[in-house]
Each structure stands twice: as C-alpha cells, then as structure tokens.
Design a protein around this motif. Structure first.
Motif, PDB file in Angstrom:
ATOM      1  N   ASN A 108      39.315  52.868  43.657  1.00 41.08           N
ATOM      2  CA  ASN A 108      39.645  51.232  43.872  1.00 41.08           C
ATOM      3  C   ASN A 108      39.103  50.183  42.599  1.00 41.08           C
ATOM      4  O   ASN A 108      37.980  50.509  42.598  1.00 41.08           O
ATOM      5  N   SER A 143      40.010  39.040  40.637  1.00 46.41           N
ATOM      6  CA  SER A 143      41.266  38.006  41.487  1.00 46.41           C
ATOM      7  C   SER A 143      41.054  36.788  40.696  1.00 46.41           C
ATOM      8  O   SER A 143      40.244  36.535  39.803  1.00 46.41           O
ATOM      9  N   GLY A 197      45.315  45.085  44.685  1.00 48.75           N
ATOM     10  CA  GLY A 197      44.179  45.947  43.820  1.00 48.75           C
ATOM     11  C   GLY A 197      44.966  47.393  43.769  1.00 48.75           C
ATOM     12  O   GLY A 197      46.590  47.041  44.130  1.00 48.75           O
ATOM     13  N   TYR A 198      44.405  48.056  43.472  1.00 55.02           N
ATOM     14  CA  TYR A 198      45.175  49.404  43.762  1.00 55.02           C
ATOM     15  C   TYR A 198      44.285  50.267  43.885  1.00 55.02           C
ATOM     16  O   TYR A 198      42.928  50.673  43.445  1.00 55.02           O
ATOM     17  N   ARG A 199      44.453  51.652  44.273  1.00 58.59           N
ATOM     18  CA  ARG A 199      43.529  53.154  44.902  1.00 58.59           C
ATOM     19  C   ARG A 199      43.998  54.314  44.832  1.00 58.59           C
ATOM     20  O   ARG A 199      45.343  54.536  44.349  1.00 58.59           O
ATOM     21  N   ASP A 248      34.704  46.959  51.047  1.00 56.02           N
ATOM     22  CA  ASP A 248      34.876  46.144  50.151  1.00 56.02           C
ATOM     23  C   ASP A 248      33.743  45.255  48.582  1.00 56.02           C
ATOM     24  O   ASP A 248      32.715  45.973  48.723  1.00 56.02           O
ATOM     25  N   SER A 287      40.490  46.356  41.298  1.00 57.73           N
ATOM     26  CA  SER A 287      40.697  44.776  42.330  1.00 57.73           C
ATOM     27  C   SER A 287      40.594  44.070  40.830  1.00 57.73           C
ATOM     28  O   SER A 287      39.968  43.794  40.212  1.00 57.73           O
ATOM     29  N   THR A 294      44.116  38.595  45.234  1.00 55.62           N
ATOM     30  CA  THR A 294      43.541  39.505  45.281  1.00 55.62           C
ATOM     31  C   THR A 294      44.434  40.667  44.645  1.00 55.62           C
ATOM     32  O   THR A 294      45.031  40.791  46.082  1.00 55.62           O
ATOM     33  N   THR A 351      36.549  38.941  46.639  1.00 55.90           N
ATOM     34  CA  THR A 351      38.059  39.297  46.518  1.00 55.90           C
ATOM     35  C   THR A 351      38.390  38.521  48.053  1.00 55.90           C
ATOM     36  O   THR A 351      37.787  37.534  48.947  1.00 55.90           O
ATOM     37  N   ASN A 411      47.169  46.709  47.354  1.00 54.59           N
ATOM     38  CA  ASN A 411      47.124  45.964  48.269  1.00 54.59           C
ATOM     39  C   ASN A 411      47.201  44.374  47.057  1.00 54.59           C
ATOM     40  O   ASN A 411      47.126  44.092  46.920  1.00 54.59           O
TER      41      ASN A 411
END
Length: 541
Positions: free
Chosen positions: A71, A75, A538-540, A53, A73, A536, A37, A483
């Motif tokens: 989470n 990249s 990402g989604y939580r 991470d 992600s 990267t 990431t 993010n």
C-alpha cells in the motif's frame, strides 16, 4: 515555600563550564500533534491495536503487520488558526504537506506475513500566531534586568556589572570574578548597555511601564521519517520495530512593546531559530488473545528522541526614553550555539475490536513524563582516526534539568475512535483525543539559573499551556484499489501568557542598607485553537 514559586532561587549546583537550552524552549519541541493519514486522524489516532494504517508506524509498529497487501498513501491539507491576528511573518491559514509512505507486504506462510514500511509525517506543525496585551502597573521587563544587576552575584540569581575592555557593561559572577555569569542574558546585555545606566549621569535606574503588547509568529515543523519491519505470526501475534529520524526546523519572530508610565517606551524584536536532527526507536506488539475473536490488545514503548540541535537568534532593542535629556538608542545582539536534548520514554497500551466488516472500535492510552527532559551540554569529543569521524560528547545540564523537573510533569494521552461502514465502500469516522497539561501549577521561567539556557535567552516571556482537547470527524471512500479519505480536526487549548517572571518582595543591596523590590507581571489568557482539513489518497497493490 517551594523554589518553583520563587523567582531567584539560590543555586543548588555549581555552574558548569557550558550548559544547554532553557526549559520553555525545550518544551516547544516536546510532544506531537495528532497527524498522519486522514483515516488515522479521523479516528482520533486510536488505531494502535486496530493497525493496518501506515500512521501506526510511529506509535505501535506492530500495526504494520496487519497489512495483507502492499500500500502507498499521500496526505496534505490546510491548517487554520481560529484566533490571533495575521502577522508580518506568519499567517493564520497555511497549506501543509503531512504524510507520504507505504508498506511492502510479503507472505511467509499460510497465515504469516513479514511487512516492511516507510513513512514520513509532520510530527509537529509550529505554524501559530500569538497575541497578548495587558497592563503592567509599574512593572517592566527592564526592571527585571535591573534587579538582577542589583543582586550582584550569580549564586543569588543575578550578576555583578562592570566594564570590559571595550567599555561595555558586562555581568560577571561576582565582584571579584573575571568570568561572565551564566545568569547574564542577551536581553540583560541590551538593557544594561542602552537603558539602565543614564547616558548623561551614569545613575542606575529602571523605567516603569504601564502596559505591554506582544505579537509572535511561529513557523516550521518537525518531520518524522520512520522505517519499520513487522511480523505477523499465525494471525494472532504481531510484532513491530521502527527506527525513526527527525528533522527540526523551528522559527519564531516576535515584537514586544512596553509603554512607559511617564512617556516613551521600548520595542524588542527577536528572531530565534532551532534546527537539527534526532532519532528514536519504537517497539510494539499486538495480540489476539482469543482465536475466534477479532478483539486485539496492543502495547508499545518509544525510546527517548536523542536530539542534536543548534539554536540561533538575532535580537534588537529600540529604546525611546521618557525624557528628552536622554537620546534614543537602537542596539542589537546575535548568537548561536549547539546543544543536545533527550526527550522522555513513552509507553502506550491500546485496545481494538471489529464487528463484522462494518464497525471498528479503538482506544489508546499513552504516558510520557516531560519532567525527565534531559538538557545536555556539548562539552567535548574525540576524533576516530581509523574511521575518520569526530564523536561529540555531552553531559547533563544539572541546573536547567532541576528547573525542568519543577516546571513540567507527566502527560497522559487518551485516544478514542470509531469507524462505521453503512455500505462496503464508504466509511464514517469519529474520534476524540485528549492530552493532559504539560506544565505544573504556579510555575514560571527562571532567568536566575546559571545555565547557557539563561545566558543565551533573548526573550523573557513564557506561556503555561493547559490540556488539549481534539475532536475529529472523517469519511472514506473505496473505489477498486484506490481509497480517498477526508478528515476534519478541531484542537482547543488555553494558556496563561506572562511577559516576564515575577519578583515578589526581594531584598537587594542599596549602599549600606537594603531595599525591597517587586516586579509582578500581569498575565493574559491566550488560546491555541486550530482546525485541520486533511485529505489522503492511497493505492493498494
């Protein structure tokens, strides 16, 4: 004098019935890039104690236990080479898909979680163009093959040349053996059937060269697929275990040219592929020794990667003689074989600390002894009729592994990283990543080793690479559950390239006497300096 300084060392072991891959080829597959990431890269990879991470899944899987929410992600970015020249089979700038993964977090108590993770990341990106040129002052690649033939014995690092039933020159173990020597390589075959014996008189000779030029394009990758489970107990102890699978896709294409001292020259076009798979296991722990402090200590161990690989090549030699009395030739050879390679164990220790919600500091040290790379022979197997599966067995290639211990050495990796948040949803990152040299001093490829790694060799060049220095910067932005992170990495590494190994003052038979021959290659300083831009998203949950 140690044998690593000698071109043709007397064999200490009897030749095996089948052997494996050559040391410098194996070294291409060893080690990993700094990748994952953008947050992980931006902090120089120093997150093995900080955790939380997805990229720690392949280094210290205990870091997955610090996730409090599920989470996902993804990249990707650009890899850019700062030196070298664009080559027909390679480019200096390439797009790269680098990572995709996620963590599913489940609460098992008030302060305890059990998390499951999967992540793909590109562990090694082979995209690289190598250019090297220099003078030779009378030495040459074909002279190396000539001297090996004059030694006339596998135990001396050479071979005895005689005709087979098809009229081809073949290198045998000695003058009385019908077995082909493992020191007889594919490049030796091309030279002994196109250049060294004069086509008109049959007289044995070699061509001296005034200089060389090499251009090589490497492409491909090693893809890592990691599956992990991690437990968090009372927010003090984190344990993790990862099962990893690897997918190897390497391709190298080169054009090596020598200009002969008088006139004419030779062009060797070589294409080699290495494909296959491997698997490994990683276990890690993170501990907060003081309940009131966020300071964390991490430790982890990674098993060898057990690779099952196939290597294949196609090599073409175009010979333009220095005299018009000998015609030009164009000849090729190709081959393929399976082998196994086991990488060394890796050990890591890390520290992490946070200050409030605005500062994170990380440091990691890793050690991996590449002199313990184990080249192995696929020497048989058995079929399990009950389960309907075939199981392949292997043994260690003692000859090549002894050479590996002389050429490669233990490698230390130091990772340092810092993350600072000037406001709650913006993070600024900086990192440094240092990897010590894999190659020992004054070492070289040894084509006098009785091994399949020698017999299937289609190129004589090698590069001794020095330490790697990586400098990273990053920025992250959080908006609601999303993010977005961006990282920049600059990686610098120097190397010493040689077109073939050195022979210094070696005595070879010449009729009833002996003569002393030398064949010394002029090395060239080369660089592997690269930049990476990595994004990267990402989604939580």
């Amino acid at each position: 004098m140690k044998s690593k300084y000698i071109f043709f060392a007397v064999s200490l072991f009897a030749a095996l019935s089948a052997n494996a891959q050559e040391t410098y080829e194996n070294a291409k597959l060893a080690g990993e890039d700094l990748n994952g990431t953008a947050r992980y890269v931006g902090m120089g990879g120093a997150m093995e104690a900080l955790g939380a991470d997805i990229s720690t899944i392949g280094t210290n899987p205990a870091g997955i236990g610090l996730f409090r929410h599920s989470n996902v992600s993804i990249s990707g970015g650009l890899l850019m080479q700062s030196d070298g020249k664009d080559f027909s089979n390679g480019k200096k700038t390439n797009l790269s898909f680098d990572q995709i993964g996620g963590v599913y977090s489940t609460r098992s108590g008030q302060k305890s979680f059990i998390n499951f993770g999967f992540n793909y990341h590109k562990g090694k990106n082979f995209d690289y163009i190598l250019n090297a040129a220099n003078s030779l002052d009378g030495s040459s690649q074909n002279k190396q093959s000539y001297i090996k033939g004059m030694l006339a014995n596998e135990n001396s690092g050479g071979f005895f040349v005689d005709k087979n039933k098809y009229g081809e020159n073949i290198g045998y173990v000695n003058s009385t053996s019908e077995n082909v020597a493992y020191t007889w390589s594919q490049i030796d075959y091309l030279y002994w059937n196109n250049l060294i014996p004069d086509k008109n008189t049959g007289r044995l000779n070699y061509e001296s060269a005034s200089g060389y030029n090499l251009a090589r394009a490497n492409t491909g990758y090693i893809g890592n697929y990691d599956f992990a489970v991690s437990g968090n107990f009372n927010d003090r102890v984190y344990l993790g275990l990862t099962f990893g699978m690897k997918d190897v896709n390497y391709k190298g294409y080169s054009e090596y040219r020598e200009n002969f001292s008088n006139a004419g020259g030779v062009l060797v076009r070589d294409e080699r592929k290495i494909t296959g798979s491997g698997f490994d296991i990683t276990a890690g722990v993170i501990v907060r020794p003081v309940a009131e402090s966020p300071f964390r200590i991490g430790a982890y161990v990674k098993s060898p990667t057990w690779y099952d690989l196939t290597t294949s090549n196609n090599t073409r030699l175009v010979y333009s003689p220095s005299t018009t009395s000998v015609r030009s030739t164009d000849s090729s050879i190709s081959n393929s074989y399976d082998f196994k390679m086991w990488t060394p164990w890796k050990f890591g220790f890390s520290l992490g600390h946070t200050v409030g919600n605005y500062l994170a500091l990380g440091a990691t040290y890793e050690y991996e002894n590449f002199s313990n790379i184990n080249s192995r022979v696929n020497d048989g197997g058995y079929y399990d009729y009950y389960y309907g599966q075939y199981y392949e067995s292997s043994t260690a290639d003692k000859n090549m592994n002894a050479h590996t211990k002389e050429v490669l050495k233990g490698v230390s990796t130091l990772k340092l990283g810092v993350e600072y948040k000037p406001v709650s949803n913006v993070a600024l990152r900086m990192g440094y990543n240092y990897v010590s040299a894999m190659y020992d001093k004054d070492v070289q490829k040894d084509p006098g080793i009785a091994s399949f790694g020698t017999a299937y060799a289609s190129a004589t060049d090698y590069t001794n690479w020095s330490a790697i220095n990586r400098f990273t910067l990053g920025v992250g932005y959080q908006v609601k559950n999303f993010n977005i992170d961006l990282a920049y990495q600059y990686s610098a590494q120097n190397g010493s390239f040689a077109p073939f190994s050195n022979i210094r003052n070696i005595s070879i038979p010449s009729g009833t006497t002996t003569v002393t021959e030398s064949n010394v290659a002029t090395t060239t300083d080369v660089k592997n300096n690269r930049s990476q831009l990595l994004l990267t998203v990402g989604y939580r949950f």
